[in-house]
Design an enzyme around this catalytic site. Structure first.
Site, mmCIF file in Angstrom:
data_model
loop_
_atom_site.group_PDB
_atom_site.id
_atom_site.type_symbol
_atom_site.label_atom_id
_atom_site.label_comp_id
_atom_site.label_asym_id
_atom_site.label_seq_id
_atom_site.Cartn_x
_atom_site.Cartn_y
_atom_site.Cartn_z
ATOM 1 N N ASP A 61 -14.729 -27.763 -15.165
ATOM 2 C CA ASP A 61 -14.092 -29.034 -15.490
ATOM 3 C C ASP A 61 -14.231 -30.079 -14.401
ATOM 4 O O ASP A 61 -13.981 -31.258 -14.635
ATOM 5 C CB ASP A 61 -12.600 -28.816 -15.764
ATOM 6 C CG ASP A 61 -12.400 -28.172 -17.109
ATOM 7 O OD1 ASP A 61 -13.061 -28.605 -18.055
ATOM 8 O OD2 ASP A 61 -11.602 -27.231 -17.206
ATOM 9 N N HIS A 64 -10.296 -20.548 -10.701
ATOM 10 C CA HIS A 64 -10.589 -19.958 -12.013
ATOM 11 C C HIS A 64 -10.054 -18.538 -12.029
ATOM 12 O O HIS A 64 -10.131 -17.841 -11.010
ATOM 13 C CB HIS A 64 -12.108 -19.947 -12.261
ATOM 14 C CG HIS A 64 -12.477 -19.734 -13.687
ATOM 15 N ND1 HIS A 64 -12.492 -18.485 -14.255
ATOM 16 C CD2 HIS A 64 -12.807 -20.609 -14.673
ATOM 17 C CE1 HIS A 64 -12.844 -18.608 -15.529
ATOM 18 N NE2 HIS A 64 -13.030 -19.889 -15.804
HETATM 19 N N1 ACO Z 1 -5.493 -25.788 -6.158
HETATM 20 C C1 ACO Z 1 -4.822 -25.237 -5.114
HETATM 21 N N2 ACO Z 1 -4.535 -23.934 -5.027
HETATM 22 C C2 ACO Z 1 -4.944 -23.154 -6.025
HETATM 23 C C3 ACO Z 1 -5.658 -23.650 -7.138
HETATM 24 C C4 ACO Z 1 -5.933 -25.024 -7.186
HETATM 25 N N3 ACO Z 1 -6.590 -25.582 -8.197
HETATM 26 N N4 ACO Z 1 -5.918 -22.635 -7.996
HETATM 27 C C5 ACO Z 1 -5.390 -21.539 -7.440
HETATM 28 N N5 ACO Z 1 -4.816 -21.845 -6.252
HETATM 29 C C6 ACO Z 1 -4.143 -20.914 -5.325
HETATM 30 C C7 ACO Z 1 -2.741 -20.588 -5.862
HETATM 31 O O1 ACO Z 1 -1.779 -21.500 -5.359
HETATM 32 C C8 ACO Z 1 -2.535 -19.189 -5.363
HETATM 33 O O2 ACO Z 1 -2.183 -19.231 -4.000
HETATM 34 P P1 ACO Z 1 -1.106 -18.168 -3.388
HETATM 35 O O3 ACO Z 1 -1.762 -16.832 -3.573
HETATM 36 O O4 ACO Z 1 -0.958 -18.599 -1.971
HETATM 37 O O5 ACO Z 1 0.132 -18.330 -4.222
HETATM 38 C C9 ACO Z 1 -3.934 -18.564 -5.455
HETATM 39 O O6 ACO Z 1 -4.842 -19.668 -5.348
HETATM 40 C C10 ACO Z 1 -4.177 -17.831 -6.772
HETATM 41 O O7 ACO Z 1 -3.869 -18.735 -7.825
HETATM 42 P P2 ACO Z 1 -3.383 -18.339 -9.288
HETATM 43 O O8 ACO Z 1 -2.653 -19.499 -9.880
HETATM 44 O O9 ACO Z 1 -2.693 -17.011 -9.260
HETATM 45 O O10 ACO Z 1 -4.766 -18.146 -10.000
HETATM 46 P P3 ACO Z 1 -4.964 -17.997 -11.548
HETATM 47 O O11 ACO Z 1 -6.139 -17.140 -11.704
HETATM 48 O O12 ACO Z 1 -3.719 -17.610 -12.238
HETATM 49 O O13 ACO Z 1 -5.262 -19.517 -11.973
HETATM 50 C C11 ACO Z 1 -6.254 -21.465 -12.793
HETATM 51 C C12 ACO Z 1 -6.467 -19.986 -12.395
HETATM 52 C C13 ACO Z 1 -5.176 -21.578 -13.873
HETATM 53 C C14 ACO Z 1 -7.555 -22.025 -13.364
HETATM 54 C C15 ACO Z 1 -5.838 -22.260 -11.516
HETATM 55 O O14 ACO Z 1 -6.845 -22.133 -10.537
HETATM 56 C C16 ACO Z 1 -5.563 -23.730 -11.831
HETATM 57 O O15 ACO Z 1 -4.457 -24.068 -12.293
HETATM 58 N N6 ACO Z 1 -6.543 -24.634 -11.530
HETATM 59 C C17 ACO Z 1 -6.377 -26.052 -11.768
HETATM 60 C C18 ACO Z 1 -6.514 -26.374 -13.265
HETATM 61 C C19 ACO Z 1 -7.950 -26.273 -13.765
HETATM 62 O O16 ACO Z 1 -8.880 -26.769 -13.130
HETATM 63 N N7 ACO Z 1 -8.113 -25.614 -14.931
HETATM 64 C C20 ACO Z 1 -9.421 -25.427 -15.571
HETATM 65 C C21 ACO Z 1 -9.874 -24.011 -15.487
HETATM 66 S S1 ACO Z 1 -11.511 -23.792 -16.182
HETATM 67 C C22 ACO Z 1 -11.243 -23.810 -17.880
HETATM 68 O O17 ACO Z 1 -10.201 -23.520 -18.374
HETATM 69 C C23 ACO Z 1 -12.385 -24.191 -18.804
#
Ligand code: ACO
Length: 378
Positions: A315, A261
């Site tokens: 979610d 998140h």
């Molecule tokens: N699975 C694996 N690795 C992850 C995940 C994940 N779900 N989420 C983040 N990471 C990792 C990234 O690869 C990154 O690693 P790195 O630093 O080695 O490159 C690090 O954690 C930071 O991730 P970001 O993508 O920069 O985090 P951001 O805050 O931009 O993303 C998001 C948040 C979009 C929710 C992301 O976690 C994601 O895509 N999750 C899966 C989709 C999801 O469940 N969305 C629902 C969110 S809740 C809502 O909207 C109501």
């Protein structure tokens, strides 16, 4: 003029001052008007929470009864809205149907008496009351059935499940669904709320505000992740496949759906509450192997990604609740909208109280002084 650093997606830039909700992503705290989400989920109802968000205080017994009464008697939609929805293609996504229907309400209630508290209340009641009716009506009509009339003797969530499934729901299922709505009603400045506030700032009607927010919520980066969680659990298929699936995602640098998140760096407090609800639901209506898969996923992801602050988000478990209730996957996001409409309306009201039209700037990176080429020379 002050020059600001450009932040794609406006990350970290405050877009409003708001007293509606608060998130502490390090401690895993979510509050609505200062009240912890855990307490509201345990003691409140969706309509009571909606009232709190929109009018700023928990209602007295009389205020709540009056609000429930008004919502109950505004649940029916006009025949002309229903007839319009009948013309929608059955193959269309229910979010598109909802956006079009919410916008169409504005054709019937176009008065923009934005300084009149009675107009604000009337619009709030009508939108909260009719959005579930429109979601259920589209679901039945795309199956070729006639929509079911709302039942005045049923509470808000029980009535929605009744209209959707054409049978009265079990009281535990209705209460759990109501708690799901509480958990989804509001979450600070996200994309759809921002969209609602931008639209509100032009002083258009609240139906246009909600229609634009529904359109924004519909995208897979915002409201659609719980649909993808279900798909992922089905693809994994068994507990034994969890570890290799996660390993593969990590090697491909693919995101694991339902985890991570932007704000929470610990387990999303809504996911903790939802997990307990899933357990209650499965205890009463039978176990489901998808819950075992989900639990194993949580264990393995924690082992591998806790150091990055990646834990289950809202979610991850909400899809399991809706799936157990027999709700089709493509209705998960419209259900999110049924809840979030109250949050959007709270922001609409707050925006109007100190309105300034949104008019950000941009950094122009195009060309200048290009001579106009006649068409035969292009
Ligand atoms: N699975 C694996 N690795 C992850 C995940 C994940 N779900 N989420 C983040 N990471 C990792 C990234 O690869 C990154 O690693 P790195 O630093 O080695 O490159 C690090 O954690 C930071 O991730 P970001 O993508 O920069 O985090 P951001 O805050 O931009 O993303 C998001 C948040 C979009 C929710 C992301 O976690 C994601 O895509 N999750 C899966 C989709 C999801 O469940 N969305 C629902 C969110 S809740 C809502 O909207 C109501």
């Amino acid at each position: 003029m002050m020059v600001c650093e450009y932040k794609p997606g406006l990350e970290g830039i405050p877009a409003a001052q708001s007293s509606i909700s608060y998130v502490d992503g390090q401690k895993g705290i979510l509050e609505y008007r200062g009240i912890r989400i855990e307490e509201l989920a345990e003691k409140s109802t969706f309509l009571e929470t909606a009232y709190l968000l929109i009018w700023g205080e928990l209602p007295s017994k009389e205020e709540l009864e009056a609000f429930e009464h008004e919502v109950r008697y505004h649940r029916r939609i006009k025949y002309r809205i229903r007839d319009m929805m009948k013309c929608f293609p059955e193959s269309g996504h229910p979010m598109d149907a909802l956006q079009a229907s919410a916008a169409a309400l504005g054709l019937f209630y176009s008065l923009r008496d934005l300084h009149n508290p009675a107009y604000i209340r009337d619009s709030v009641v009508r939108l909260i009351a009719t959005i579930p009716t429109m979601v259920a009506a589209f679901q039945l009509m795309r199956k070729g059935n006639d929509p079911v009339r709302p039942r005045d003797d049923l509470d808000y969530s029980a009535n929605f499940l009744y209209m959707l499934n054409e049978q009265e729901p079990d009281p535990l299922a209705a209460r759990i669904f109501d708690i799901c709505l509480i958990l989804h009603v509001e979450h600070t400045m996200n994309a759809s709320t921002f969209s609602a506030r931008v639209t509100a700032s032009t002083l258009t009607d609240p139906y246009a505000v909600v229609a634009s927010a529904v359109g924004t919520l519909g995208g897979p980066l915002h409201g659609g992740a719980n649909e993808e969680v279900i798909q992922m659990l089905e693809d994994i298929g068994s507990v034994d496949n969890v570890r290799p699936y996660i390993q593969d995602c990590l090697e491909r640098k693919a995101k694991i759906m339902g985890f991570g998140h932007r704000v929470y760096k610990v387990k999303d407090p809504r996911a903790t509450i939802l997990q307990k609800l899933v357990e209650q639901l499965f205890e009463k209506f039978g176990h489901d192997k998808f819950y075992d898969i989900a639990q194993e996923m949580e264990r393995v992801v924690e082992e591998k990604l806790a150091s990055k602050g990646i834990y289950p988000n809202v979610d991850f478990y909400s899809g399991l609740v809706y799936r157990k209730m027999g709700i089709p996957t493509d209705l998960f996001t419209p259900i999110f909208a049924i809840a979030r409409v109250a949050g959007w309306l709270a922001h609409w009201k707050e925006q109007l109280a100190e309105n300034r039209i949104f008019r950000p700037t941009q950094i122009y990176n195009g060309r200048h002084e290009i001579p106009y080429a006649p068409i035969e020379q292009r």
